[in-house]
Design an enzyme around this catalytic site. Structure first.
Site, PDB file in Angstrom:
ATOM      1  N   GLU A  48       4.684  -0.140   8.538  1.00  0.00           N
ATOM      2  CA  GLU A  48       3.390  -0.260   8.959  1.00  0.00           C
ATOM      3  C   GLU A  48       2.532   0.952   8.270  1.00  0.00           C
ATOM      4  O   GLU A  48       2.656   2.263   8.954  1.00  0.00           O
ATOM      5  CB  GLU A  48       3.189  -0.521   9.897  1.00  0.00           C
ATOM      6  CG  GLU A  48       1.500  -0.913  10.706  1.00  0.00           C
ATOM      7  CD  GLU A  48       0.900  -1.918   9.761  1.00  0.00           C
ATOM      8  OE1 GLU A  48       1.662  -3.101   9.709  1.00  0.00           O
ATOM      9  OE2 GLU A  48      -0.118  -1.867   9.409  1.00  0.00           O
ATOM     10  N   CYS A  79       5.714  -0.960  -0.715  1.00  0.00           N
ATOM     11  CA  CYS A  79       4.827  -2.052   0.118  1.00  0.00           C
ATOM     12  C   CYS A  79       4.066  -0.926   1.172  1.00  0.00           C
ATOM     13  O   CYS A  79       3.238  -0.213   0.444  1.00  0.00           O
ATOM     14  CB  CYS A  79       5.934  -2.811   0.929  1.00  0.00           C
ATOM     15  SG  CYS A  79       4.710  -4.046   1.730  1.00  0.00           S
ATOM     16  N   ARG A 105      -4.720  -3.945   1.022  1.00  0.00           N
ATOM     17  CA  ARG A 105      -3.768  -4.185   2.150  1.00  0.00           C
ATOM     18  C   ARG A 105      -3.648  -5.647   2.592  1.00  0.00           C
ATOM     19  O   ARG A 105      -4.785  -6.073   2.370  1.00  0.00           O
ATOM     20  CB  ARG A 105      -4.042  -3.341   3.177  1.00  0.00           C
ATOM     21  CG  ARG A 105      -3.629  -2.137   3.373  1.00  0.00           C
ATOM     22  CD  ARG A 105      -3.927  -1.126   4.523  1.00  0.00           C
ATOM     23  NE  ARG A 105      -3.028  -1.683   5.519  1.00  0.00           N
ATOM     24  CZ  ARG A 105      -3.082  -1.929   7.121  1.00  0.00           C
ATOM     25  NH1 ARG A 105      -4.089  -1.402   7.367  1.00  0.00           N
ATOM     26  NH2 ARG A 105      -2.341  -2.059   7.803  1.00  0.00           N
ATOM     27  N   HIS A 168       9.644  -5.463  -1.976  1.00  0.00           N
ATOM     28  CA  HIS A 168      10.986  -4.937  -1.268  1.00  0.00           C
ATOM     29  C   HIS A 168      12.139  -4.717  -1.983  1.00  0.00           C
ATOM     30  O   HIS A 168      12.831  -5.539  -1.476  1.00  0.00           O
ATOM     31  CB  HIS A 168      11.010  -5.137   0.084  1.00  0.00           C
ATOM     32  CG  HIS A 168       9.936  -4.924   1.070  1.00  0.00           C
ATOM     33  ND1 HIS A 168       9.839  -3.854   1.968  1.00  0.00           N
ATOM     34  CD2 HIS A 168       8.781  -5.537   1.485  1.00  0.00           C
ATOM     35  CE1 HIS A 168       8.639  -3.954   2.615  1.00  0.00           C
ATOM     36  NE2 HIS A 168       7.985  -4.984   2.374  1.00  0.00           N
ATOM     37  N   GLU A 170      14.546  -2.792  -1.476  1.00  0.00           N
ATOM     38  CA  GLU A 170      15.616  -2.761  -0.642  1.00  0.00           C
ATOM     39  C   GLU A 170      16.215  -3.770   0.039  1.00  0.00           C
ATOM     40  O   GLU A 170      17.051  -3.852   1.082  1.00  0.00           O
ATOM     41  CB  GLU A 170      15.160  -1.485   0.202  1.00  0.00           C
ATOM     42  CG  GLU A 170      14.287  -1.742   1.444  1.00  0.00           C
ATOM     43  CD  GLU A 170      12.809  -2.058   0.843  1.00  0.00           C
ATOM     44  OE1 GLU A 170      12.551  -2.197  -0.462  1.00  0.00           O
ATOM     45  OE2 GLU A 170      11.998  -2.151   1.824  1.00  0.00           O
TER      46      GLU A 170
HETATM   47  N1  GLN Z   1       1.007  -4.620   5.782  1.00  0.00           N
HETATM   48  C1  GLN Z   1       1.555  -3.571   5.697  1.00  0.00           C
HETATM   49  C2  GLN Z   1       0.460  -2.243   5.814  1.00  0.00           C
HETATM   50  O1  GLN Z   1      -0.338  -2.446   5.610  1.00  0.00           O
HETATM   51  C3  GLN Z   1       2.783  -3.519   4.712  1.00  0.00           C
HETATM   52  C4  GLN Z   1       3.742  -4.170   4.985  1.00  0.00           C
HETATM   53  C5  GLN Z   1       5.111  -3.827   4.559  1.00  0.00           C
HETATM   54  O2  GLN Z   1       5.370  -2.579   4.214  1.00  0.00           O
HETATM   55  N2  GLN Z   1       6.002  -4.790   4.353  1.00  0.00           N
HETATM   56  O3  GLN Z   1       1.127  -1.320   6.005  1.00  0.00           O
END
Ligand code: GLN
Length: 189
Positions: A48, A79, A105, A168, A170
């Site tokens: 996040e 991400c 985002r 992702h 990973e």
């Molecule tokens: N929605 C998340 C953000 O705004 C990112 C999501 C993620 O890293 N899987 O930070």
């Protein structure tokens, strides 16, 4: 090769697992003095971005990380990590702002919040891509090179030694994006 992973929140353990499988050493970055350790690359994981930004500010990591990246430390952001690197963030605030991209985002809306696909990644080939409440890259503002698109949206960009993905790598067994990053960090790319 030694890689530091920002480990405040999110998917740091999964990145460590991928790197270890490739034979790279890694350590976790949790406080300012961790930035003094020798490293040849840095990973900013998913999670996040708002929480990570707040923790980076509170722990005094922000300017040190920004400086290391500006000085040329190779970095992979996935991400939320991409959001932390972006110069412009739609739906949020810029954080490190070292990479000339504008990201949006939570860009895929609720229905398509999380999905899996397979697309071409330049220099690697077709790879699996897992998206979780992902951003996409609306525009490249600087010298960045687009490495992948999914569904017409830009999802991976490289600018110098900064590599960022909206998905992702990973979270899949495919190690080719991490291998690409290690090659980049080692000077092979
Ligand atoms: N929605 C998340 C953000 O705004 C990112 C999501 C993620 O890293 N899987 O930070």
């Amino acid at each position: 090769m030694k890689i530091g992973i920002l480990a405040l929140q999110g998917g740091f353990a999964e990145h460590a697992h991928s790197l270890t499988r490739l034979g790279a050493e890694c350590f976790m970055i949790r406080r300012e003095r961790d930035l003094d350790r020798e490293m040849e690359g840095l990973i900013l994981p998913g999670g996040e971005s708002t929480v990570m930004r707040k923790l980076m500010e509170d722990l005094g990591l922000l300017s040190g990380l920004r400086q290391r990246i500006a000085d040329g430390l190779p970095v992979l952001g996935t991400c939320a990590g991409l959001i932390l690197l972006a110069e412009e963030v739609e739906g949020g605030k810029a954080c490190l702002a070292t990479m000339g991209v504008r990201v949006k985002r939570n860009a895929y809306g609720r229905q398509l919040g999380s999905f899996h696909t397979e697309e071409n990644f330049q220099g690697i080939g077709r790879i699996p891509m897992t998206f979780i409440r992902a951003p996409y890259i609306e525009a490249v503002l600087g010298e960045g090179q687009i490495l992948a698109r999914a569904d017409g949206r830009i999802v991976a960009v490289q600018e110098g030694k900064q590599l960022a993905c909206a998905f992702h790598p990973e979270l899949t067994e495919d190690l080719r994006v991490h291998r690409y990053f290690l090659d980049m960090a080692g000077g092979a790319l």
